[in-house]
Design a protein around this motif. Sequence first.
Motif, PDB file in Angstrom:
ATOM      1  N   SER A   1      87.616  38.715  43.573  1.00  0.00           N
ATOM      2  CA  SER A   1      86.949  37.504  44.058  1.00  0.00           C
ATOM      3  C   SER A   1      87.141  36.298  43.152  1.00  0.00           C
ATOM      4  O   SER A   1      87.534  35.220  43.608  1.00  0.00           O
ATOM      5  N   LEU A   2      86.844  36.433  41.882  1.00  0.00           N
ATOM      6  CA  LEU A   2      86.960  35.277  40.988  1.00  0.00           C
ATOM      7  C   LEU A   2      88.407  34.843  40.786  1.00  0.00           C
ATOM      8  O   LEU A   2      88.674  33.663  40.552  1.00  0.00           O
ATOM      9  N   LEU A   3      89.345  35.776  40.908  1.00  0.00           N
ATOM     10  CA  LEU A   3      90.761  35.403  40.786  1.00  0.00           C
ATOM     11  C   LEU A   3      91.212  34.595  42.005  1.00  0.00           C
ATOM     12  O   LEU A   3      92.012  33.656  41.870  1.00  0.00           O
ATOM     13  N   ILE A   4      90.697  34.932  43.168  1.00  0.00           N
ATOM     14  CA  ILE A   4      90.992  34.152  44.377  1.00  0.00           C
ATOM     15  C   ILE A   4      90.419  32.748  44.222  1.00  0.00           C
ATOM     16  O   ILE A   4      91.107  31.752  44.464  1.00  0.00           O
TER      17      ILE A   4
ATOM     18  N   GLN B   1      66.539  43.747  42.493  1.00  0.00           N
ATOM     19  CA  GLN B   1      66.667  42.749  41.436  1.00  0.00           C
ATOM     20  C   GLN B   1      66.195  41.389  41.934  1.00  0.00           C
ATOM     21  O   GLN B   1      66.613  40.921  42.983  1.00  0.00           O
ATOM     22  N   VAL B   2      65.313  40.757  41.199  1.00  0.00           N
ATOM     23  CA  VAL B   2      64.931  39.374  41.473  1.00  0.00           C
ATOM     24  C   VAL B   2      65.638  38.554  40.410  1.00  0.00           C
ATOM     25  O   VAL B   2      65.087  38.244  39.354  1.00  0.00           O
ATOM     26  N   CYS B   3      66.912  38.239  40.699  1.00  0.00           N
ATOM     27  CA  CYS B   3      67.769  37.663  39.675  1.00  0.00           C
ATOM     28  C   CYS B   3      68.926  36.937  40.349  1.00  0.00           C
ATOM     29  O   CYS B   3      69.604  37.503  41.203  1.00  0.00           O
ATOM     30  N   SER B   4      69.151  35.710  39.965  1.00  0.00           N
ATOM     31  CA  SER B   4      70.244  34.944  40.561  1.00  0.00           C
ATOM     32  C   SER B   4      71.614  35.466  40.165  1.00  0.00           C
ATOM     33  O   SER B   4      72.582  35.279  40.898  1.00  0.00           O
TER      34      SER B   4
ATOM     35  N   ALA C   1      74.400  36.331  42.892  1.00  0.00           N
ATOM     36  CA  ALA C   1      75.759  35.804  42.797  1.00  0.00           C
ATOM     37  C   ALA C   1      76.783  36.930  42.869  1.00  0.00           C
ATOM     38  O   ALA C   1      77.821  36.802  43.524  1.00  0.00           O
ATOM     39  N   LEU C   2      76.487  38.056  42.208  1.00  0.00           N
ATOM     40  CA  LEU C   2      77.416  39.189  42.240  1.00  0.00           C
ATOM     41  C   LEU C   2      77.594  39.738  43.644  1.00  0.00           C
ATOM     42  O   LEU C   2      78.654  40.251  43.987  1.00  0.00           O
TER      43      LEU C   2
ATOM     44  N   MET D   1      79.375  41.311  49.802  1.00  0.00           N
ATOM     45  CA  MET D   1      80.640  41.934  49.480  1.00  0.00           C
ATOM     46  C   MET D   1      80.464  43.251  48.742  1.00  0.00           C
ATOM     47  O   MET D   1      81.179  44.173  48.990  1.00  0.00           O
ATOM     48  N   LEU D   2      79.533  43.287  47.796  1.00  0.00           N
ATOM     49  CA  LEU D   2      79.296  44.531  47.075  1.00  0.00           C
ATOM     50  C   LEU D   2      78.388  45.475  47.839  1.00  0.00           C
ATOM     51  O   LEU D   2      78.152  46.575  47.412  1.00  0.00           O
ATOM     52  N   GLY D   3      77.860  45.026  48.958  1.00  0.00           N
ATOM     53  CA  GLY D   3      76.808  45.786  49.603  1.00  0.00           C
ATOM     54  C   GLY D   3      75.510  45.377  48.941  1.00  0.00           C
ATOM     55  O   GLY D   3      75.481  44.657  47.953  1.00  0.00           O
ATOM     56  N   LYS D   4      74.431  45.793  49.489  1.00  0.00           N
ATOM     57  CA  LYS D   4      73.131  45.388  48.942  1.00  0.00           C
ATOM     58  C   LYS D   4      72.684  46.370  47.878  1.00  0.00           C
ATOM     59  O   LYS D   4      71.722  47.102  48.030  1.00  0.00           O
ATOM     60  N   THR D   5      73.397  46.386  46.777  1.00  0.00           N
ATOM     61  CA  THR D   5      73.092  47.318  45.696  1.00  0.00           C
ATOM     62  C   THR D   5      72.098  46.739  44.709  1.00  0.00           C
ATOM     63  O   THR D   5      71.640  47.436  43.832  1.00  0.00           O
TER      64      THR D   5
END
Length: 158
Positions: A25-28, A9-12, A16-17, A1-5
Amino acid sequence: MLGKTYDSQVCSIARALEVIGERWSLLIVRDALFAGATRYSDFQRRLGVATNILKARLDGFVEAGIMQRHRYSEQPELYEYLLTDKGRALAPALVALTAWGDRWATDGEPPILYAHSVCGTGITQQAVCAHCGRVDDPTEIQAVVGPGMPAERIPPKA
């Protein structure tokens, strides 16, 4: 959704972002989890989000396996968006984010409280050590290298 920005990052959290990090997204997901919203019109009416953005978010959730599209009417052809197990697993994160907002982003009393549907007792989200129990001091939480860290990304030991 954000694109592969966050490719580097090797980070969960970054991963998730990529799926749930857009503004609406979180409001939906919140409305699906806690307000019973399932239909496009439910989300649009409750949130007032632009229709093109709502469609993109819902389609992205279906693609990511957070929601599934289910036809509930043949004539006219209408669909609802149902949370999957993967989507419902976001509930603890939303409870924790709500608690942070209640403490740091409002001047008044909490507008929403979460309760256990079985007994009615309040729900909280906490950090818990498997050995010591509840951890109240965030400075006692540290990030350590996990088994999924690529060997080339592990910092050399001093």
